[in-house]
Design a protein around this motif. Sequence first.
Motif, mmCIF file in Angstrom:
data_model
loop_
_atom_site.group_PDB
_atom_site.id
_atom_site.type_symbol
_atom_site.label_atom_id
_atom_site.label_comp_id
_atom_site.label_asym_id
_atom_site.label_seq_id
_atom_site.Cartn_x
_atom_site.Cartn_y
_atom_site.Cartn_z
ATOM 1 N N UNK A 147 -42.156 13.360 43.637
ATOM 2 C CA UNK A 147 -40.953 13.055 44.408
ATOM 3 C C UNK A 147 -40.761 11.559 44.603
ATOM 4 N N UNK A 148 -41.373 10.758 43.728
ATOM 5 C CA UNK A 148 -41.272 9.310 43.846
ATOM 6 C C UNK A 148 -40.049 8.757 43.133
ATOM 7 N N UNK A 149 -40.018 7.435 42.997
ATOM 8 C CA UNK A 149 -38.902 6.771 42.342
ATOM 9 C C UNK A 149 -38.922 7.038 40.836
ATOM 10 N N UNK A 150 -37.758 7.178 40.252
ATOM 11 C CA UNK A 150 -37.654 7.373 38.805
ATOM 12 C C UNK A 150 -38.209 6.156 38.060
ATOM 13 N N UNK A 151 -38.076 4.980 38.640
ATOM 14 C CA UNK A 151 -38.628 3.776 38.006
ATOM 15 C C UNK A 151 -40.138 3.879 37.818
ATOM 16 N N UNK A 152 -40.807 4.623 38.689
ATOM 17 C CA UNK A 152 -42.252 4.739 38.618
ATOM 18 C C UNK A 152 -42.756 5.540 37.438
ATOM 19 N N UNK A 153 -41.846 6.204 36.706
ATOM 20 C CA UNK A 153 -42.264 7.024 35.571
ATOM 21 C C UNK A 153 -42.285 6.243 34.260
ATOM 22 N N UNK A 154 -41.832 5.006 34.293
ATOM 23 C CA UNK A 154 -41.681 4.235 33.052
ATOM 24 C C UNK A 154 -43.026 4.032 32.349
#
Length: 307
Positions: A147-154
């Motif tokens: 449920x974190x930021x989408x940016x964190x998946x990069x």
Amino acid sequence: MIARLQTTFLLFALLHGAACLVWWWPQQPLWAVLVALLPLWGLAAVLAIELVLMQRLNRRDAVPLATAAQLLRAWWHEVGAALLIFGWRQPLWWRSPPDWLPEQPTGRRGVVLVHGLMCNRGVWLHWLGHLRAAGHAHVAVNLEPVLGSIDGYAKAIDDAVRRVTEATGLPPVLVCHSMGGLAARAWLRAYAADARVHRVLTLGTPHTGTWLARFSHTENGRQMRMNSAWLQALKAQEPPSRAKLFVCWYSNCDNIVFPATVAALPGAQHRLVTGVAHVQMVLDPLVVQACLRELEAPVSERPALTR
């Protein structure tokens, strides 16, 4: 984490059903069955409400409005898809089969598979056999925190792209479902990685947000609200040429990403499929086979998709 949560819910549903059958079956067998299946009725009701809301919003959208028969079929198939994905593959079988990176290049382009919100690599299990049989190296990522930021998946995507490229010597294709397409765009922005990918195929990705995200209060859910500040910044920071890497599938029966054309990225190639719901899109044979054909086609060639 998703596997643990969904396994817990599955065990709860099974225990609930068993308790209902043991308690009521001798006196009221019909009532025992109805109450035992209460989680299923709840799932079916939620999906029906989503489709009703979707149909209402799509009346103002530039897509063919779904017929009653299409809505009914989409609801039925989405119930089955949700049970298969969330009640079986993701909680119990998400590790199997594993990613496949051949020791010697096969001469075929590799694939990175990127799942969506509240999913894990288990959503792609039926793709993996097709890919290996055709000689396509592949890595299916798990996006954490859930449920974190989408940016964190990069970074997870970057690691997968690097591994597949090393195994094949070729820039891979990214196949992304739902939020996974936004994670791919966040990766492209963070790493300026346009030259490192052959193309990006998105299935039901809310490229301009989704109406339903207004009810979400998670970080990635808020980012997927229509015209969110995050989406506006993402679009502003993308070069115009980037959209040409994308092929976007969208549906007039997508019960999660609607109105339908929010799944169309301006400047990309688009594929409308009719009568296919959100999770069902990952399982749809026509979509799967069309994506497999896209793997080797030059960027200038886009195989047609018709239903």
